[in-house]
Motif scaffolding. Structure first.
Motif, short mmCIF file in Angstrom:
data_model
loop_
_atom_site.label_atom_id
_atom_site.label_comp_id
_atom_site.label_asym_id
_atom_site.label_seq_id
_atom_site.Cartn_x
_atom_site.Cartn_y
_atom_site.Cartn_z
N ILE A 1 44.89 33.66 24.42
CA ILE A 1 45.91 32.82 23.79
C ILE A 1 46.65 33.58 22.70
CG2 ILE A 1 46.25 30.75 22.37
CD1 ILE A 1 43.90 29.47 23.93
N LYS A 2 45.91 34.34 21.90
CA LYS A 2 46.54 35.15 20.84
C LYS A 2 47.50 36.17 21.44
CE LYS A 2 45.38 38.15 16.94
NZ LYS A 2 44.28 38.81 16.18
N ALA A 3 47.09 36.78 22.56
CA ALA A 3 47.96 37.76 23.22
C ALA A 3 49.22 37.10 23.76
CB ALA A 3 47.20 38.45 24.34
N ARG B 1 43.31 40.35 31.34
CA ARG B 1 42.02 41.02 31.48
C ARG B 1 41.04 40.65 30.36
NH1 ARG B 1 45.27 45.62 33.39
NH2 ARG B 1 45.39 46.46 31.27
N GLU B 2 41.52 39.93 29.37
CA GLU B 2 40.65 39.52 28.26
C GLU B 2 39.64 38.47 28.73
OE1 GLU B 2 40.23 40.47 25.26
OE2 GLU B 2 41.97 41.74 24.82
N ARG B 3 38.39 38.62 28.28
CA ARG B 3 37.36 37.65 28.65
C ARG B 3 37.35 36.44 27.71
NH1 ARG B 3 31.86 40.97 30.37
NH2 ARG B 3 32.82 42.25 32.01
N TYR C 1 30.95 32.31 35.53
CA TYR C 1 31.61 33.57 35.18
C TYR C 1 32.25 34.19 36.42
CZ TYR C 1 32.29 38.43 33.90
OH TYR C 1 32.84 39.66 33.70
N TYR C 2 31.57 34.10 37.55
CA TYR C 2 32.09 34.66 38.80
C TYR C 2 33.41 34.00 39.17
CZ TYR C 2 32.34 35.64 43.83
OH TYR C 2 32.76 36.01 45.08
N MET D 1 35.55 32.41 37.14
CA MET D 1 36.60 32.78 36.18
C MET D 1 37.04 34.23 36.36
SD MET D 1 35.59 30.75 32.66
CE MET D 1 33.92 31.37 32.55
N ASN D 2 36.12 35.10 36.75
CA ASN D 2 36.47 36.49 36.99
C ASN D 2 37.41 36.61 38.19
OD1 ASN D 2 36.14 39.35 36.45
ND2 ASN D 2 34.98 39.44 38.35
N LEU D 3 37.17 35.80 39.21
CA LEU D 3 38.08 35.77 40.36
C LEU D 3 39.47 35.32 39.94
CD1 LEU D 3 35.82 34.23 43.16
CD2 LEU D 3 36.59 36.59 43.00
N SER D 4 39.53 34.33 39.06
CA SER D 4 40.83 33.86 38.56
C SER D 4 41.55 34.95 37.78
CB SER D 4 40.64 32.62 37.68
OG SER D 4 40.13 31.54 38.43
N ALA D 5 40.80 35.70 36.98
CA ALA D 5 41.41 36.80 36.24
C ALA D 5 42.01 37.83 37.19
CB ALA D 5 40.36 37.45 35.33
#
Length: 478
Positions: free
Chosen positions: A152-154, A144-146, A111-112, A114-118
């Motif tokens: 993908i929908k956005a 910003r979506e988790r 999670y850490y 992926m959060n950095l990638s976001a």
């Protein structure tokens, strides 16, 4: 016998106390010498002075030449903290990371990570002018979506508002595409849209600070898309095309060197076995004033090892000594190992690889995983290179007296790497920690001698008559 019978228990007690005190002093001195110089004093004297007298030969390779005092001091002054970097060779989420999860049931990314990638995506692909374009406003929320499906929908919602939304195609290429071919199709659409938006931003970037920010954002999008297209070509076997795309990208945007596109180029050139071109890239980027990386250090070591590895033999080298080319190769390996000590165990397949994370910590286990994942095949391709690495890499730790507090060629090894690596690497991976120097034999020996003599002194004090009888019996028996 007459002499022994005249000795009193006080003599034996004094003898054992004295021997315990002397062995304790030897142990303290050995420990202090090891902590300061990294070697056992007794072992060093034996190897350096006694062994040559009895005709012994020193087989250890020579220590690598250090940089000049000025360069070393400069590197120490610029000692960086544990900064996390974007992995220049990170995989595609939908086509590679998700595929691994489908097959094994294990999450390859933390999670850490992926959060950095976001956070990266928000910094790279958004700006203050997003409110002027509805599609960009949707994408600003998408990053910003988790939930992957929500992102993908956005992205599809953004394309409904604007069919030329480059960042929406980027998100679909990264996360929805399940093959590299599909990802490449999305990126080609992103490139077409990105180039059009970039040209518009160039024409009006001087009108206001907001337009300058928009140009920076559109530049980031364009560079990202071109880089990922080059990586798609590399993965699909079109190596020369990928090399050309990377070279063009580096010429067109030379100020974006912090993206480390040259590391992608090095890996592609190694696949082509274009070693002269690899050396040319290293000559430009392997500079003491620039942040080093495992890719730079180990590729430089690989090229020098290539010149001697095919004919290298430890037995022959110990008899005749190392040639100049072999010394250069050994020095390069030691330099690379000092920069990142975790890499050799992956290259020598002493430790299992996992998929590389999206972010790496330089000099850490995460960087070692990322480097070995892509470069192991290049070391295997050069005959004898892994054998040379196997014979020499451990010598680095014998030459660094205090690895966690002193640097030899580079700044001191950061103490925070293990903690950060545990956040970046998946839980099922055993994180590699900095190889600690093992205590020499003579420290164990003197510690045992000190303990044994102290125990004898205690027993002599408590049971003097029995210890006198025991000492006489041992003396008569010997």
């Amino acid at each position: 016998t007459v002499f022994l019978s005249t000795l009193t228990p006080k003599f034996y007690f004094a003898l054992t106390v004295t021997s315990s005190f002397i062995s304790g002093l030897i142990f303290v001195f050995e420990w202090w010498h090891f902590r300061k110089y990294g070697t056992s004093f007794i072992e060093q004297v034996s190897v350096s002075h006694l062994r040559p007298l009895i005709g012994g030969v020193e087989n250890s390779p020579p220590a690598p030449a250090a940089f000049s005092a000025g360069e070393n001091e400069t590197s120490r002054q610029n000692m960086p903290e544990c900064k996390v970097w974007r992995n220049p060779l990170n995989l595609f989420r939908g086509a590679e990371y998700s595929r691994y999860m489908w097959v094994t049931g294990k999450e390859p990314l933390t999670y850490y990570d992926m959060n950095l990638s976001a956070q990266d995506h928000q910094n790279f692909f958004t700006c203050d002018t997003d409110a002027l374009r509805p599609s960009d406003t949707v994408m600003q929320k998408a990053w910003r979506e988790r939930n992957p499906q929500a992102r993908i929908k956005a992205a599809y919602q953004a394309l409904e508002l604007n069919n030329d939304c480059a960042t929406a195609y980027v998100l679909l290429a990264e996360e929805e595409a399940t093959t590299i071919v599909d990802a490449e199709k999305y990126f080609k659409q992103a490139l077409k849209a990105g180039e059009m938006i970039y040209r518009k931003s160039q024409n009006c970037h001087s009108q206001s600070p907001q337009h300058e920010a928009q140009l920076r954002r559109d530049t980031n999008v364009l560079v990202y898309v071109k880089r990922r297209l080059a990586m798609c070509a590399r993965k699909l076997g079109r190596i020369r095309e990928a090399v050309k795309m990377m070279r063009d990208l580096m010429k067109e945007f030379p100020l974006l060197s912090m993206l480390n596109i040259h590391e992608n180029l090095l890996e592609a050139l190694l696949e082509l076995q274009a070693y002269a071109d690899v050396q040319a890239v290293l000559a430009k980027y392997d500079d003491i004033s620039l942040p080093k990386s495992a890719a730079i250090c180990y590729t430089a070591a690989l090229l020098k090892a290539r010149a001697v590895s095919e004919r290298f033999s430890p037995e022959t080298a110990s008899k005749r000594g190392l040639s100049t080319a072999e010394i250069n190769a050994v020095e390069a390996i030691h330099r690379a190992v000092e920069f990142n000590p975790h890499v050799p165990k992956y290259l020598l397949e002493m430790k299992s690889l996992v998929l590389p994370p999206e972010h790496i910590l330089k000099r850490g286990d995460s960087e070692a995983v990322a480097y070995a994942f892509f470069h192991l095949q290049h070391w295997k391709r050069i005959e004898g290179a892994l054998n040379l690495l196997h014979c020499t890499w451990e010598g680095t730790f014998r030459m660094i007296p205090y690895p966690l507090e002193k640097g030899h060629l580079f700044y001191p090894y950061p103490s925070c790497t293990e903690t950060a690596d545990r956040e970046l690497l998946p839980t099922f991976h055993e994180v590699s920690v900095y190889p600690q120097k093992e205590l020499p034999f003579f420290i164990h020996f003197t510690a045992g001698l000190c303990s044994f003599s102290a125990m004898l002194a205690l027993l002599t004090h408590q049971f003097p008559e029995l210890m006198v009888i025991f000492a006489k019996a041992v003396s008569i028996a010997s």
